[in-house]
Design an enzyme around this catalytic site. Structure first.
Site, short mmCIF file in Angstrom:
data_model
loop_
_atom_site.label_atom_id
_atom_site.label_comp_id
_atom_site.label_asym_id
_atom_site.label_seq_id
_atom_site.Cartn_x
_atom_site.Cartn_y
_atom_site.Cartn_z
N ILE A 171 -2.48 -11.25 6.94
CA ILE A 171 -2.56 -10.59 7.92
C ILE A 171 -4.01 -11.47 8.61
O ILE A 171 -3.76 -11.96 9.77
CB ILE A 171 -2.79 -9.36 8.56
N TYR A 182 -15.88 2.16 8.47
CA TYR A 182 -14.10 2.15 8.25
C TYR A 182 -13.63 2.63 9.53
O TYR A 182 -12.96 1.98 10.38
CB TYR A 182 -13.88 2.81 7.70
N LEU A 213 1.33 3.29 2.17
CA LEU A 213 2.78 4.09 3.53
C LEU A 213 3.78 3.02 3.09
O LEU A 213 4.83 2.60 3.63
CB LEU A 213 2.14 3.75 4.79
N ASP A 254 -7.45 9.24 11.99
CA ASP A 254 -8.62 10.15 12.54
C ASP A 254 -9.73 9.56 12.23
O ASP A 254 -10.48 10.66 13.12
CB ASP A 254 -7.78 11.53 12.08
N TYR A 288 -7.59 -2.79 5.35
CA TYR A 288 -9.24 -2.55 4.82
C TYR A 288 -8.88 -0.76 4.95
O TYR A 288 -9.57 -0.15 6.35
CB TYR A 288 -10.29 -2.84 5.07
N THR A 289 -9.11 0.06 3.81
CA THR A 289 -8.99 1.18 3.70
C THR A 289 -10.16 1.90 2.80
O THR A 289 -9.69 3.14 3.35
CB THR A 289 -7.61 1.99 3.31
N LYS A 342 -11.27 0.20 12.38
CA LYS A 342 -9.60 0.77 12.58
C LYS A 342 -10.57 1.24 14.59
O LYS A 342 -9.22 0.69 14.78
CB LYS A 342 -9.57 2.24 12.25
N GLY A 392 0.61 -0.94 0.04
CA GLY A 392 -0.15 0.08 0.08
C GLY A 392 1.11 1.18 0.09
O GLY A 392 1.67 1.16 -0.19
N1 LIG Z 1 -4.84 6.70 3.75
C1 LIG Z 1 -5.33 7.11 4.28
O1 LIG Z 1 -6.19 8.05 3.96
C2 LIG Z 1 -5.31 7.14 5.76
C3 LIG Z 1 -5.48 7.87 7.20
C4 LIG Z 1 -5.22 7.66 8.11
C5 LIG Z 1 -5.22 6.74 8.23
N2 LIG Z 1 -4.84 5.22 7.40
C6 LIG Z 1 -3.79 4.58 8.03
O2 LIG Z 1 -2.90 4.32 7.38
C7 LIG Z 1 -2.51 2.65 6.41
C8 LIG Z 1 -1.95 2.41 6.20
O3 LIG Z 1 -3.10 3.21 5.04
P1 LIG Z 1 -2.63 3.68 3.01
O4 LIG Z 1 -3.05 4.74 2.55
O5 LIG Z 1 -0.91 2.57 3.56
O6 LIG Z 1 -3.53 2.52 2.33
P2 LIG Z 1 -3.38 0.93 1.49
O7 LIG Z 1 -2.40 2.69 -0.15
O8 LIG Z 1 -5.18 0.42 1.09
O9 LIG Z 1 -2.54 -0.20 1.92
C9 LIG Z 1 -3.28 -1.21 2.55
C10 LIG Z 1 -2.95 -2.40 2.37
O10 LIG Z 1 -3.43 -3.12 3.32
C11 LIG Z 1 -3.38 -4.67 2.28
N3 LIG Z 1 -3.89 -5.20 2.95
C12 LIG Z 1 -5.49 -5.30 2.95
N4 LIG Z 1 -6.05 -6.45 2.77
C13 LIG Z 1 -4.83 -6.95 4.28
C14 LIG Z 1 -4.71 -8.37 4.90
N5 LIG Z 1 -5.59 -9.58 4.84
N6 LIG Z 1 -3.37 -9.23 4.60
C15 LIG Z 1 -2.32 -7.67 4.75
N7 LIG Z 1 -2.16 -7.03 3.82
C16 LIG Z 1 -3.75 -6.34 2.92
C17 LIG Z 1 -3.40 -3.50 1.12
O11 LIG Z 1 -3.56 -4.59 0.42
P3 LIG Z 1 -3.33 -5.11 -1.17
O12 LIG Z 1 -2.61 -4.05 -2.06
O13 LIG Z 1 -3.60 -5.98 -1.98
O14 LIG Z 1 -5.19 -3.78 -1.95
C18 LIG Z 1 -2.31 -2.56 0.67
O15 LIG Z 1 -1.67 -3.21 0.12
C19 LIG Z 1 -3.82 1.47 7.36
O16 LIG Z 1 -4.39 1.20 8.33
C20 LIG Z 1 -4.91 2.90 7.40
O17 LIG Z 1 -6.04 2.08 8.01
C21 LIG Z 1 -4.67 5.48 6.02
#
Ligand SMILES: NC(=O)c1ccc[n+]([C@@H]2O[C@H](COP(=O)([O-])OP(=O)(O)OC[C@H]3O[C@@H](n4cnc5c(N)ncnc54)[C@H](OP(=O)(O)O)[C@@H]3O)[C@@H](O)[C@H]2O)c1
Length: 290
Positions: free
Chosen positions: A40, A128, A13, A105, A64-65, A132, A11
């Site tokens: 996971i 969501y 991050l 957040d 799951y985002t 979280k 993803g």
């Molecule tokens: N994006 C935002 O604006 C935001 C804001 C606040 C907090 N966050 C938090 O920050 C963290 C990173 O977010 P991100 O933006 O990097 O999200 P992202 O780009 O959607 O990446 C999430 C990753 O998790 C993987 N994933 C989903 N289900 C999984 C599973 N069962 N086992 C292993 N991996 C799995 C996804 O796999 P696939 O590649 O197969 O889809 C994806 O690679 C998350 O905890 C999110 O909740 C994000």
């Protein structure tokens, strides 16, 4: 170097951590696993990895985002964000690993009008956010050596995110309608990744709940304007109110996180969100797939 395991590394991050490790010459020093390599929610496969790696630190970026889809895919969002987190937390406890879990957040309801502190009580208003928050609870209940790092409005050159969406719309010369009554503080996944690498490698990651964002606040509308301005593009951006853009998932009207505790504890030098955005927009990767 520490033995660090990163889960969900495909993803935004995870990709950003990979980029930062490469820049620092640490490539292949941390163990990065995407969902394809290990899910996971698969306890057996994860246990094998823990058994082989005996990680000192585990960073869970897997989640799951999709905020909107989570309203329809409730059990899947719960399975990943709660059950998956519990599996990782239990293994961290069993193997004595420091568990760094990334949260959001969106655990808050947005009724405040000053930045949320770590002591504020979560009250999620969408599914969501609920999963979280429940993920944070299972992490706390199962892993003693734990850091929960809440971030907000993540963007990067990789995957789908607000910055890339705005650039693509501007290139296609579409008019954009963007809400101006939801206030937050965006942060690049690169900035968060740099902070993770810095604090993990210096062994200064504090235990407990922490908020990590940039300085300053903005609405999505003003954020969109700044993206277009700094990209040198032109677009007609129309400010709208939340009710003019109905969505299934409710969004908090105000979800600014206070980064004071993270700064004081780790000595982080945070920057204004505009500077962070400027830095990311200058990355060649940002323009590769637009
Ligand atoms: N994006 C935002 O604006 C935001 C804001 C606040 C907090 N966050 C938090 O920050 C963290 C990173 O977010 P991100 O933006 O990097 O999200 P992202 O780009 O959607 O990446 C999430 C990753 O998790 C993987 N994933 C989903 N289900 C999984 C599973 N069962 N086992 C292993 N991996 C799995 C996804 O796999 P696939 O590649 O197969 O889809 C994806 O690679 C998350 O905890 C999110 O909740 C994000």
């Amino acid at each position: 170097m520490k033995t660090v395991l990163v889960l969900g590394s495909g993803g935004q991050l995870g990709m950003s951590i990979s980029k930062v490790l490469c820049e620092k010459g640490y490539k292949n020093k941390w163990l990065l696993f995407s969902r394809k390599e290990v899910d996971i929610t698969d306890p057996e496969k994860l246990k094998m990895i823990f058994e082989q790696a005996k990680p000192e630190v585990v960073v869970n970026c897997g989640a799951y985002t999709n905020v909107e889809k989570a309203e329809d895919e409730r059990s899947e969002a719960f399975r990943v964000n709660v059950q998956g987190t519990e599996i990782v937390a239990r293994l961290c406890q069993q193997y004595g690993s420091h568990f760094i879990h990334i949260s959001t957040d969106y655990v808050f309801d947005g009724r405040k009008n000053v930045p949320y502190e770590e002591t504020d009580v979560p009250n999620p208003i969408n599914w969501y956010g609920y999963t979280k928050w429940a993920g944070e609870r299972v992490a706390i209940n199962n892993a003693e050596n734990l850091t929960i790092l809440r971030v907000s409005g993540l963007y990067s050159p990789w995957r789908k995110n607000f910055v890339k969406t705005m650039i693509n719309l501007a290139i296609k010369r579409r008019e954009m309608r963007v809400v101006y009554d939801q206030i937050h503080c965006p942060v690049s996944a690169l900035f968060v990744a740099n902070e993770l690498v810095r604090t993990i490698e210096n062994d200064i990651v504090p235990r407990g709940i922490y908020h990590l964002t940039n300085d300053g606040i903005t609405s999505w509308y003003d954020f969109a304007r700044k993206i277009i301005e700094l990209s040198g593009l032109r677009a007609n951006i129309v400010p709208i109110r939340t009710h003019e853009f109905p969505t299934k998932a409710k969004r908090p009207a105000y979800s600014v996180l206070s980064n004071r505790k993270w700064k004081e504890t780790t000595g982080a030098k945070t920057i204004h969100w505009e500077e962070d955005l400027y830095n990311v927009l200058r990355m060649p990767e940002m323009w590769e797939n637009v």
